[in-house]
Design a protein around this motif. Structure first.
Motif, PDB file in Angstrom:
ATOM      1  N   SER A  19       0.848  -1.187   0.000  1.00 49.77           N
ATOM      2  CA  SER A  19       0.000   0.000   0.000  1.00 49.77           C
ATOM      3  C   SER A  19       0.886   1.240   0.000  1.00 49.77           C
ATOM      4  O   SER A  19       2.076   1.173   0.293  1.00 49.77           O
ATOM      5  CB  SER A  19      -0.926   0.015   1.216  1.00 49.77           C
ATOM      6  OG  SER A  19      -0.196   0.211   2.402  1.00 49.77           O
ATOM      7  N   VAL A  20       0.265   2.356  -0.352  1.00 49.79           N
ATOM      8  CA  VAL A  20       0.985   3.622  -0.435  1.00 49.79           C
ATOM      9  C   VAL A  20       0.053   4.728   0.047  1.00 49.79           C
ATOM     10  O   VAL A  20      -1.170   4.615  -0.077  1.00 49.79           O
ATOM     11  CB  VAL A  20       1.480   3.860  -1.884  1.00 49.79           C
ATOM     12  CG1 VAL A  20       0.357   4.088  -2.846  1.00 49.79           C
ATOM     13  CG2 VAL A  20       2.458   4.993  -1.955  1.00 49.79           C
ATOM     14  N   SER A  21       0.626   5.775   0.603  1.00 53.18           N
ATOM     15  CA  SER A  21      -0.152   6.922   1.051  1.00 53.18           C
ATOM     16  C   SER A  21      -0.826   7.595  -0.139  1.00 53.18           C
ATOM     17  O   SER A  21      -0.167   7.916  -1.136  1.00 53.18           O
ATOM     18  CB  SER A  21       0.769   7.917   1.762  1.00 53.18           C
ATOM     19  OG  SER A  21       0.174   9.189   1.835  1.00 53.18           O
ATOM     20  N   ARG A  22      -2.126   7.789  -0.028  1.00 49.48           N
ATOM     21  CA  ARG A  22      -2.895   8.436  -1.092  1.00 49.48           C
ATOM     22  C   ARG A  22      -2.354   9.847  -1.341  1.00 49.48           C
ATOM     23  O   ARG A  22      -2.141  10.247  -2.484  1.00 49.48           O
ATOM     24  CB  ARG A  22      -4.366   8.483  -0.683  1.00 49.48           C
ATOM     25  CG  ARG A  22      -5.277   9.147  -1.663  1.00 49.48           C
ATOM     26  CD  ARG A  22      -6.740   9.040  -1.146  1.00 49.48           C
ATOM     27  NE  ARG A  22      -7.587   9.857  -1.944  1.00 49.48           N
ATOM     28  CZ  ARG A  22      -7.885  11.135  -1.659  1.00 49.48           C
ATOM     29  NH1 ARG A  22      -7.422  11.691  -0.579  1.00 49.48           N
ATOM     30  NH2 ARG A  22      -8.661  11.828  -2.469  1.00 49.48           N
ATOM     31  N   ALA A  23      -2.111  10.611  -0.276  1.00 49.05           N
ATOM     32  CA  ALA A  23      -1.608  11.981  -0.405  1.00 49.05           C
ATOM     33  C   ALA A  23      -0.226  12.000  -1.066  1.00 49.05           C
ATOM     34  O   ALA A  23       0.038  12.834  -1.942  1.00 49.05           O
ATOM     35  CB  ALA A  23      -1.550  12.651   0.955  1.00 49.05           C
ATOM     36  N   GLU A  24       0.633  11.088  -0.665  1.00 46.86           N
ATOM     37  CA  GLU A  24       1.978  11.016  -1.247  1.00 46.86           C
ATOM     38  C   GLU A  24       1.913  10.694  -2.735  1.00 46.86           C
ATOM     39  O   GLU A  24       2.618  11.301  -3.547  1.00 46.86           O
ATOM     40  CB  GLU A  24       2.809   9.963  -0.513  1.00 46.86           C
ATOM     41  CG  GLU A  24       4.241   9.876  -0.990  1.00 46.86           C
ATOM     42  CD  GLU A  24       5.048   8.799  -0.281  1.00 46.86           C
ATOM     43  OE1 GLU A  24       6.246   8.711  -0.586  1.00 46.86           O
ATOM     44  OE2 GLU A  24       4.502   8.043   0.555  1.00 46.86           O
ATOM     45  N   LYS A  57      -7.805   5.524  -8.832  1.00 47.36           N
ATOM     46  CA  LYS A  57      -8.232   5.055  -7.509  1.00 47.36           C
ATOM     47  C   LYS A  57      -7.854   6.067  -6.428  1.00 47.36           C
ATOM     48  O   LYS A  57      -8.630   6.322  -5.509  1.00 47.36           O
ATOM     49  CB  LYS A  57      -7.618   3.692  -7.199  1.00 47.36           C
ATOM     50  CG  LYS A  57      -8.135   3.089  -5.906  1.00 47.36           C
ATOM     51  CD  LYS A  57      -7.687   1.657  -5.735  1.00 47.36           C
ATOM     52  CE  LYS A  57      -8.308   1.042  -4.487  1.00 47.36           C
ATOM     53  NZ  LYS A  57      -7.972  -0.374  -4.354  1.00 47.36           N
ATOM     54  N   ALA A  58      -6.681   6.662  -6.546  1.00 44.65           N
ATOM     55  CA  ALA A  58      -6.245   7.666  -5.565  1.00 44.65           C
ATOM     56  C   ALA A  58      -7.134   8.907  -5.621  1.00 44.65           C
ATOM     57  O   ALA A  58      -7.510   9.454  -4.587  1.00 44.65           O
ATOM     58  CB  ALA A  58      -4.789   8.040  -5.813  1.00 44.65           C
ATOM     59  N   ARG A  59      -7.483   9.340  -6.821  1.00 45.87           N
ATOM     60  CA  ARG A  59      -8.336  10.523  -6.969  1.00 45.87           C
ATOM     61  C   ARG A  59      -9.742  10.284  -6.440  1.00 45.87           C
ATOM     62  O   ARG A  59     -10.343  11.169  -5.847  1.00 45.87           O
ATOM     63  CB  ARG A  59      -8.419  10.927  -8.441  1.00 45.87           C
ATOM     64  CG  ARG A  59      -7.204  11.625  -8.946  1.00 45.87           C
ATOM     65  CD  ARG A  59      -7.402  12.021 -10.379  1.00 45.87           C
ATOM     66  NE  ARG A  59      -6.356  12.900 -10.836  1.00 45.87           N
ATOM     67  CZ  ARG A  59      -6.099  13.122 -12.111  1.00 45.87           C
ATOM     68  NH1 ARG A  59      -6.817  12.535 -13.048  1.00 45.87           N
ATOM     69  NH2 ARG A  59      -5.129  13.935 -12.448  1.00 45.87           N
ATOM     70  N   ASN A  60     -10.275   9.108  -6.692  1.00 41.82           N
ATOM     71  CA  ASN A  60     -11.648   8.789  -6.309  1.00 41.82           C
ATOM     72  C   ASN A  60     -11.768   8.240  -4.893  1.00 41.82           C
ATOM     73  O   ASN A  60     -12.866   8.148  -4.368  1.00 41.82           O
ATOM     74  CB  ASN A  60     -12.267   7.792  -7.292  1.00 41.82           C
ATOM     75  CG  ASN A  60     -12.377   8.364  -8.692  1.00 41.82           C
ATOM     76  OD1 ASN A  60     -12.483   9.570  -8.857  1.00 41.82           O
ATOM     77  ND2 ASN A  60     -12.346   7.510  -9.685  1.00 41.82           N
ATOM     78  N   GLY A  61     -10.646   7.871  -4.312  1.00 43.41           N
ATOM     79  CA  GLY A  61     -10.660   7.220  -3.000  1.00 43.41           C
ATOM     80  C   GLY A  61     -10.825   8.197  -1.845  1.00 43.41           C
ATOM     81  O   GLY A  61     -10.637   9.399  -1.989  1.00 43.41           O
ATOM     82  N   VAL A  62     -11.177   7.633  -0.708  1.00 42.47           N
ATOM     83  CA  VAL A  62     -11.303   8.433   0.501  1.00 42.47           C
ATOM     84  C   VAL A  62     -10.368   7.923   1.591  1.00 42.47           C
ATOM     85  O   VAL A  62     -10.089   8.646   2.546  1.00 42.47           O
ATOM     86  CB  VAL A  62     -12.761   8.462   1.024  1.00 42.47           C
ATOM     87  CG1 VAL A  62     -13.648   9.238   0.079  1.00 42.47           C
ATOM     88  CG2 VAL A  62     -13.295   7.061   1.218  1.00 42.47           C
ATOM     89  N   SER A  63      -9.894   6.703   1.464  1.00 42.54           N
ATOM     90  CA  SER A  63      -9.004   6.152   2.485  1.00 42.54           C
ATOM     91  C   SER A  63      -7.607   6.778   2.337  1.00 42.54           C
ATOM     92  O   SER A  63      -7.240   7.256   1.274  1.00 42.54           O
ATOM     93  CB  SER A  63      -8.912   4.635   2.362  1.00 42.54           C
ATOM     94  OG  SER A  63      -8.292   4.277   1.162  1.00 42.54           O
ATOM     95  N   GLU A  64      -6.861   6.754   3.418  1.00 43.99           N
ATOM     96  CA  GLU A  64      -5.529   7.353   3.403  1.00 43.99           C
ATOM     97  C   GLU A  64      -4.500   6.506   2.695  1.00 43.99           C
ATOM     98  O   GLU A  64      -3.464   7.002   2.278  1.00 43.99           O
ATOM     99  CB  GLU A  64      -5.073   7.628   4.842  1.00 43.99           C
ATOM    100  CG  GLU A  64      -5.861   8.746   5.488  1.00 43.99           C
ATOM    101  CD  GLU A  64      -5.311   9.140   6.840  1.00 43.99           C
ATOM    102  OE1 GLU A  64      -4.101   8.913   7.085  1.00 43.99           O
ATOM    103  OE2 GLU A  64      -6.088   9.654   7.638  1.00 43.99           O
ATOM    104  N   GLN A  65      -4.763   5.194   2.567  1.00 45.56           N
ATOM    105  CA  GLN A  65      -3.838   4.275   1.904  1.00 45.56           C
ATOM    106  C   GLN A  65      -4.484   3.736   0.625  1.00 45.56           C
ATOM    107  O   GLN A  65      -5.676   3.454   0.602  1.00 45.56           O
ATOM    108  CB  GLN A  65      -3.484   3.105   2.821  1.00 45.56           C
ATOM    109  CG  GLN A  65      -2.683   3.501   4.054  1.00 45.56           C
ATOM    110  CD  GLN A  65      -1.265   3.924   3.686  1.00 45.56           C
ATOM    111  OE1 GLN A  65      -0.584   3.262   2.923  1.00 45.56           O
ATOM    112  NE2 GLN A  65      -0.830   5.032   4.251  1.00 45.56           N
ATOM    113  N   ILE A  66      -3.669   3.580  -0.398  1.00 48.20           N
ATOM    114  CA  ILE A  66      -4.123   3.008  -1.663  1.00 48.20           C
ATOM    115  C   ILE A  66      -3.469   1.651  -1.820  1.00 48.20           C
ATOM    116  O   ILE A  66      -2.247   1.518  -1.689  1.00 48.20           O
ATOM    117  CB  ILE A  66      -3.714   3.913  -2.866  1.00 48.20           C
ATOM    118  CG1 ILE A  66      -4.340   5.291  -2.731  1.00 48.20           C
ATOM    119  CG2 ILE A  66      -4.081   3.256  -4.195  1.00 48.20           C
ATOM    120  CD1 ILE A  66      -5.835   5.334  -2.753  1.00 48.20           C
TER     121      ILE A  66
END
Length: 89
Positions: A33-38, A77-86
């Protein structure tokens, strides 16, 4: 890793590092997994080097053919996601 990242010889060392760091995050999303913000921050830096959609698609296609990891689906997925991890399947 048994493949190479798509690199353009016209990029500076700094630009190459930014592109490689972004592609490494895409790879990391598939391997764990990776940080969505990062990921989104690194994507913005990537887009400063690769502003053209067609060039982005070319790099994404080359990367996916080599690695099996989709740049497009990861960013989507990162753009549409709400969780902090992708995490990619």
């Amino acid at each position: 890793m048994d493949y190479h990242y798509p690199i353009d010889s016209s990029w500076s060392t700094e630009e190459t590092i930014i592109v490689v760091e972004f592609l490494a995050l895409v790879e990391k999303a598939y391997q764990g997994s990776v940080s969505r913000a990062e990921l989104l921050n690194q994507y913005r830096a990537f887009k400063e080097i690769i502003p053209s959609k067609s060039e982005e698609k070319t790099i994404g296609k080359e990367f996916e053919q080599a690695s099996g990891y989709s740049l497009y689906h990861t960013v989507k997925k990162a753009r549409n996601g709400v969780s902090e991890q992708i995490t990619m399947p």
